[in-house]
Structure formats: structure tokens, C-alpha cells
Design an enzyme around this catalytic site. Sequence first.
Site, mmCIF file in Angstrom:
data_model
loop_
_atom_site.group_PDB
_atom_site.id
_atom_site.type_symbol
_atom_site.label_atom_id
_atom_site.label_comp_id
_atom_site.label_asym_id
_atom_site.label_seq_id
_atom_site.Cartn_x
_atom_site.Cartn_y
_atom_site.Cartn_z
ATOM 1 N N ARG A 141 63.019 67.914 74.382
ATOM 2 C CA ARG A 141 62.981 69.376 74.185
ATOM 3 C C ARG A 141 64.194 70.010 74.862
ATOM 4 O O ARG A 141 64.726 71.014 74.404
ATOM 5 C CB ARG A 141 61.675 69.983 74.736
ATOM 6 C CG ARG A 141 60.464 69.582 73.924
ATOM 7 C CD ARG A 141 59.204 70.295 74.378
ATOM 8 N NE ARG A 141 59.086 71.609 73.756
ATOM 9 C CZ ARG A 141 57.953 72.300 73.691
ATOM 10 N NH1 ARG A 141 56.851 71.806 74.211
ATOM 11 N NH2 ARG A 141 57.919 73.485 73.118
ATOM 12 N N ASP A 181 61.719 75.595 69.197
ATOM 13 C CA ASP A 181 62.471 75.428 70.450
ATOM 14 C C ASP A 181 63.912 75.915 70.289
ATOM 15 O O ASP A 181 64.444 76.609 71.153
ATOM 16 C CB ASP A 181 62.515 73.944 70.853
ATOM 17 C CG ASP A 181 61.243 73.500 71.569
ATOM 18 O OD1 ASP A 181 60.443 74.376 71.955
ATOM 19 O OD2 ASP A 181 61.062 72.286 71.748
#
Length: 813
Positions: free
Chosen positions: A781, A711
Amino acid sequence: MSRYKHFDDELSTADVHEAAVLPELDVDEPNQLEFKPQLRNYESNGASSTKKFNMNYLKIYLLRRSRLERFLMITTILLLFILFVSFLSVYNRQQEKKAERSEQICLTPACIQVSSAIYSGMNESVEPCDDFHEFVCGQWIKKNIIPKGHSSWSTTKELSRKNLILLKGILEQQVTSDEAQRDFSAEYEAVKFYRSCMNVNDIEQQGVQPLEKFLQENFNFTLNQWIHIDQNRTWEEQFALLTKILLSKYGFSYFLTIAIGPDDKNSSWNVLHVNQPQLGLDSRDYYINSSTNNRSDPETDARNKIIRDTYIKVAADVLQYIGFDKNQSEKRINNIVAFETELAIVSLPMEVLQKPNETYFLMSLKQLQDLYQPLRVDIYSLLNDMLNINASNPIKLDENDQVIVLSIDLMLKVSKILQAYLLNPQKSHIVIDHILFSLIFDLSSHLSTTFEQLSFPLLKELYGMESLPERWEHCIKETDGAFGYGLGALYTKAVFGEKDRQQAYELISNIREMFDKNLDQMVWIDEQSKSEAKKKLKKMTEKVGYPDFINNRTKLNERYIGHSMIENEYFNNGIKVLQRERRRSILKFRQKVDLTDWSMTPRTVNAYYTSSANEIVFPAGILQPPFFHKDIPISLNYGAIGTVIGHEITHGFDDQGREYDADGNMRSWWTKLALDNFEERTKCFVEQYSDYALDGQAENGQRTLSENIADNGGLKLSYLAYQKHKQRRLNNANDLRLPGLSYNNDQLFFIAFAHSWCSLETRNAIHYDLINDPHSPARIRIIGTISNSVEFAQTFSCQPKSRMNPSKKCHLW
Ligand SMILES: [Zn+2]
């Protein structure tokens, strides 16, 4: 076994209680993030070679010319000067126009739609530097509810459902043409399979009969014989028979979980793998108290006990439905769960399974045979019979042949447990109960809907959904599993063009290039490891949209031929699909890995990286708004699909991917120094993410490490690639702004990234994800990634130490 990492559309969002103290680590390498243009100073550049202009030369030169020559020369110089001034003026006007353009608004339908979607989800009363998740998703969360039949909802799931609705329309309108009936057609087989799934009347009428027939035909064993199995004798022969038929014909394997896939150390070839036993509940964690792992987590223990108790209750109900009496069903399922608990204790936890090099061991067939000899399983004939399905390629394995196992110790322990049960007359039937019960659970989605209704309390406890999914949605997903490419051909024809594909390739190419350039700036990785990393990046292959063969009717049909679907035989259709896929899998043994194969179907809203193939793959399903559209500002494409592309590329270099080289072989290409630095940096991520908590439960930063690395790398690479793109293509129409939003395109990049993660999740699903999902929950996230982004802080002018701009930042790629 092919290990692949995917971006995943199963997301979670929940209350995050950030730890009071955020990790303290200085941003190390801020300079590597700055792409200041290298201005060449004309005066100082190459000063030594610059010669001073001497006026005397000009005077002598002019005096030597005639009057006419002097006149012509001066006129020429004047004309050149006028031309130069005109050029400057035109150039300046063009520059002004470009500047004006960048302030212009995009008013295409696509821009209006995407702008409206983003705006309606935002909560602009919150400062982006204080809580970027709330800033982008605050209203989205308030305005959405989790639809019936789902345990979570997100922008990604909205897209996934749109894809399913589209396919529903296509499948229901697909005409039963004469031609389709005469010739075998993958699309038409998909239609028949879908219809058989929707044909609930016939399914209900058949009840458990298809299952009864299946047991009789395969094992010469009736449901009644199973119910009244002699509980005082040993059952090794039945065990050997069940293992052999389920494994070779249908690919079900509950203890000897044999699969065929690439050899991680010789990745071009397919070999045999033996994995760990399958449990009724997805994770071993559900069976084990935290005290077993020397931890104390009473809340999780209590939650897992509720899930186990529900599993026992549901399983007992299913057994009663097929004919067991109440007392027997409860007694026998309790024994099954006690047996599964023993298997769970010796199974490897996710943290170990995530270490490729620690889960690769060669075992000779002789060793394997020694383990199964007491159970009367002949490993040689089992494998030889299973693998010999192609007369032109006879296979004869002997004791020197090898299989790859996750752990020799695990194999030994599983065999010991099996022996303790199977060879004990009082316990032997529990192994048979376990196999048959697992089989029924695996086949139940093709049987009467009573099975689904009986299982629902377990789904509710595991995921928190309020009802079963709608039948059509269930059936489209099943059809996708059975005829994914037939369905994919219909799907891509409707929504994915060659222009989309080309633009996606261009994005991928720009982001890859940025990974390479970024490597040049890194000081923590030495030149030797850097050069290997570059080689790996260069060899990484990419797949976009769909496999090309789906546009070739003959090849597409070849994939499915031989197993024609029948509209009122849903159970048998499912069995035919299992057999077809098992055969395809077995035929791969000792064959070169087919690099054109895909692990996801075209409609899927997801993406993945495969270590053993060193490839990144993006199905057409995710190359749709809000992730991607060819007619919206390019900043949004970089923010949404670009960060996904960067995520998948970075997987090649995360804590697992880094163990594989450019050819997808597990081989260490790291110097000790570079590896030490790598590990030091990954610790930062483990600490950062372990400090996040959800619904009172801490995230496991070690379990989610690979995804968090991906990510963070993905966001950074895509942002830098976007900046580069802007420099290259200033006059591109795609740099227009969005209507109704007062944000510039750099800000829109981050907004689009976060928007693609807006989501809702039930509390039970949060618990499930914390145990089973290698990704961080959606809110983390967003927050975890942007908190590490210097570019985010610059773009939104965040004050130092504001919540989204902590002084400690983790960086790897
Ligand atoms: Zn991933």
C-alpha cells in the site's frame, strides 16, 4: 444487500520481492498535477483596452489651478506616497514573519508525541527514493513485536488497542447507580453484557448446558439425538424446521442466506436478497485445488490442505467434546467437509462478487419455490412468517414477488447439491450435521472457553497467532458488537469533541473540492461522463465521528430496549442480542433505507464508503493520533487521515463504485469512450500490483484493484488539497515544523502517510490476507502508491528511474 467498502484496519506487512522488471508505462498527464499560480501579466493582459497616458493633459490641468490648489495637491500626493511606502514596509515585514514562522518548531505536547513516534520508527540510513517503506517503518518493524493474541500489529492496531483499553477503564468504572437500575440505559446494558462475558467462572460451570437448552427449546432436539441420528433415512422435515427457525429468529442461514438490504437498482428501498451458502472456512479457495481453476499453484494448494486438515481435526475435537465418539466425530466431519467442498466449487469467487452488475439478478418467488419444492421447503410461508412481525404492517408475499440473487445458475446448483444429499437416505444426515455443526461454531464464543481452546489450532494455522486474545479484549469487542452505540456514547464523550468534528469536516470538504478541480484537468474522461461524475461527487454525503442519536438518551435507549442483559447469563445475553438484531433487520423490509444508520461503531479504527447510499463515513475511532489531531501540523493530518478521506471518496469512482450513480443506484452513466479509457487505466494497476509478491506468493492485482485505485486517488487528492490549503492559509499556526525532524511539511505529508501503515504480520496471516483481503498488504500500500506519485518524486527529489520513482506510473483519479 448493502455493499460497502472500507479502508480496513487489518493490515499486512511482509517481505516484498518486487518483480525484476517493473511495469513500463509513461506518466501520462503530468501537467494535471501541477498547480502553478496563473500569473496575470498586467502589461499584456487586455492590451487592446489599455490606453497610453498623455502628459499634455496633466500640464494643462495643473496650469488651470491656483497656487494654493497646486500646493495642496502636491502635498496630498506626497502624503499618499509616504503612506504607500509605509504600507509596503509593514507588508514586507509581515511576509518575512510568515516565512520565519514556517521555519518555527511546534512544541506542543501533541507535536512532541507525534514527532517522537514518527522519528523512532524511521530508518534514516535508507534513501527515501530507494525504499520509502523501510525509510519510514524500518525501525518501527524492529522495535515492535506482535502482541499475544494477535496475528498482526500496526500503528492502526496500536490505536485500536488504545481505544479498547480506554473502554475497558470506562466499563469497569461505570457505577451501578440506582438510577441506571431503575431505568433501562444502553450504557448500563453494555456494562452488564461486558460483565457477563468476563464472568468466566459461571460460563465454565454451565459448560454445554446452555447449548443443550437452546436446541431443545427451538427444535425439540437434544445433543444426544443428534449424535445418534439415524444415518439411513432422509431428514427433509428437520431441514425445513432448522432453516425456518434459524433464519427467522436468529438470522443464521447456511444455504438459503436471506438478508434484507437496499435494492442496488432502487437504492432508497430495502428488499430481500439471497446470497451464497456459508462455508466453515471463510473462503471457497481453501476447498479448491488450483487445478480446478486451470492454474497450477502447488504451494498454495499445499498450504490450503494444511488448513483443511486442521479444520477437520479441530472440528472432530469439538464434536468429541460435546459427546460424539472419536470414530463418529472424524467420519462425520469428513463428510461435512466433502459437502462443503461441493458447495465451494459452485460458489462465486471474490473476483466475480466484486462486480456489482454481474451479481444482480431478479428471481421470482415462484422460481425459488420450484427449486426448494423437492426439499419440502415452503418458501412463501417461510418468508411470510418471517416478515410478519409487525401487526400494523401485514406482509403477504406471493409467487410474483421477487428476490435479488447473485446468480440464477448458483441458486440452481445449490438446490441440486442439496437435493443430491437431502433426498439420499445415506447422505441426508450430512446436511443436518452441517447445519448443527455450523450453528455450534457460531455460538461457541458464548459457551465454555474449552470451545475456544479446542478451536485455537485452527486460528493458529489460519492467522499464525501464538495465543488466544486476552479475555478483556475479546469481551470489549463483543460488547461493541452487541451495544456499539451505548459504548460509542461513552467513548466519544471521553475523546471526541465538536472541534475535532468540525476540523474533520473541513478536511473532507477541501479534499472533495480537490476531486472536483482535478476532474477539470482530466483529458481521458469526456465532458458528459465528467459532468455525471461531478454530480455524483456533489451528492456524496459524509458522516463524521458518531451518529447524532447517541447523544439523545431516549433514542439511544430505544435502539436496545426490550432485551435486558443478565450478568451471569452470557450465552442467553448473546441469543437476546441476535434476536434483537434479527428483528430490527426484518422490520426494514419494504421500508425506506434509513440513511442515518451506520455500518461501523464509533470506537472503530476504520472508515467506509457505501455505494448504494453514496456516502463516506469516518468513525471517531480513526479520528485520533496518528491519523488525526487538531493541534499538530496540518501536513500530518492530510498525510494520514486525509489520504484515508481521499481513499473513501475515490471508492465512489473505482471499478465497482463507478457502476452506481449519484443516488446510489446501479446505472451506467459512462460514455463508451470514457469507459474504454477507464478500463485501459485500471489494467495498468492490475499489472503493477500483480507484479508484487509476498512471502513467495504473488499478489492478485485484480482482487485488490478497487482498493489500489482508492489508495492512489486518496494520496493524490489529499496532497493536492494540502497544497491548496497552504495557499489559502499561509499564516496558520499549523504550518509549523516538527521538533527533532529535519523534514519540511511536504515531506512530512508523505512520511505521515507511510507511518500510518507501518505493520508486522505473521506468515500465516499473509497467506490469509492474500486469499481473503481485498486490500494490498501494508508494505505494498505504501510502495505501490508512492511509486505512482509524481508529487512524491518531486518532494524527495528522486532521480528518474530510482526504485520509488519508476518511469512507468499508473494514474486514474
Ligand atoms: Zn477501501
